[in-house]
Design an enzyme around this catalytic site. Structure first.
Site, short mmCIF file in Angstrom:
data_model
loop_
_atom_site.label_atom_id
_atom_site.label_comp_id
_atom_site.label_asym_id
_atom_site.label_seq_id
_atom_site.Cartn_x
_atom_site.Cartn_y
_atom_site.Cartn_z
N TYR A 94 -3.37 -65.99 -27.26
CA TYR A 94 -2.39 -66.80 -25.91
C TYR A 94 -2.76 -68.46 -27.08
CZ TYR A 94 -1.81 -69.53 -21.92
OH TYR A 94 -1.79 -70.05 -20.60
N HIS B 274 2.80 -69.56 -21.72
CA HIS B 274 3.13 -70.30 -20.43
C HIS B 274 4.16 -71.71 -20.53
CE1 HIS B 274 -0.54 -67.98 -19.12
NE2 HIS B 274 1.07 -67.44 -18.98
#
Length: 277
Positions: free
Chosen positions: A140, A181
């Site tokens: 991530y 994101h």
């Protein structure tokens, strides 16, 4: 891929004969080969915090900077030019089974109102198939930024390549995807990641709470080490169609072999009873 040198902050970078720091605002980047990469250390906290406050609309708390500059849990890499940090990438490797909590990144100007991400949005649960996700890890990307005066020089790609190389080694084969994101309005970031083979996975309405205002986000994913997204209905149809074609080909092959055996047996039978001279 461009070449780079990895070194430790506490030793002078290769080719550096002067320990005087030059402000990166006034240093033009002549070549990507002049950039060195190194991991962040606690001494970088103040500099990294100042850069992130300039680069990102999110106001991270002090504890976040302490973590990324000191904890080995993070892959926190800096791009350095003339002893100044001009870019950085921060990533974390987690078991995919932890991607199971629906949370909102509640980020504000105050440390007390900041809620650290303890999981990921429910939409991110579908990054990997359930069968693969039981034992898989995912990478991530928390942050990736480059100083404004040094953008479009390949530094972002240099940092991302370093992370990709780290995650595609034999020791990291369990990592099946890298995801991140980003704000839906961050067009430069979206263009950058799509160019680097990241694909749009999901839309996150009001994922960000920036200074009291809800902002939509996107999840982007890049599959590595044999990872792939869950199959759709179309994928299942294609799979079974392929099986049917394979079965049809196999049946045709078997029929041909049977026909050859029958012909051989018939020929031997006729020969044995002298029906054929």
């Amino acid at each position: 891929m461009a070449q780079f040198t990895l070194y430790n902050k506490h030793s002078a970078p290769p080719g550096s004969g002067d320990s005087t720091r030059v402000d990166c605002d006034h240093v033009p980047l002549c070549s990507i080969n002049d950039v060195q990469l190194r991991f962040l250390v606690p001494d970088d906290l103040t500099e990294v915090r100042q850069l992130c406050q300039e680069w990102f609309p999110i106001d991270y708390p002090l504890s976040w900077y302490e973590d990324i500059t000191s904890s080995t849990r993070f892959f926190a890499l800096a791009a350095v030019y003339n002893l100044a940090i001009i870019g950085l990438i921060v990533a974390e490797i987690k078991p995919y089974r932890n991607v199971n909590k629906e949370v909102i990144a509640n980020m504000s100007d105050s440390d007390e109102l900041y809620t650290r991400l303890s999981g990921f949005p429910m939409q991110d649960k579908g990054i990997l198939p359930d069968s693969m996700g039981r034992t898989a890890d995912v990478g991530y990307i928390l942050s990736l930024g480059v100083h404004r005066s040094h953008r479009r020089n390949g530094i972002g790609s240099l940092l991302l390549d370093a992370l990709m190389n780290h995650l595609t080694t034999a020791e990291r084969h369990s990592v099946k995807a890298i995801f991140l994101h980003t704000l839906t309005t961050n067009q430069p970031a979206i263009f950058f990641y799509e160019k680097r083979r990241f694909t749009l996975h999901s839309f996150l309405p009001y994922y960000y709470n920036i200074r009291g205002k809800g902002k939509d986000g996107f999840t982007y994913v890049n599959y590595i080490n044999g990872g792939h997204p869950p199959w759709t209905l179309l994928d299942h149809i294609k799979h079974y169609a392929s099986k049917v074609r394979h079965t049809s080909s196999l049946c045709a092959w078997v029929a041909g072999r049977v026909q050859q055996v029958v012909r051989w047996f018939y020929h031997k039978l006729l020969t044995r009873f002298n029906f054929i001279e």
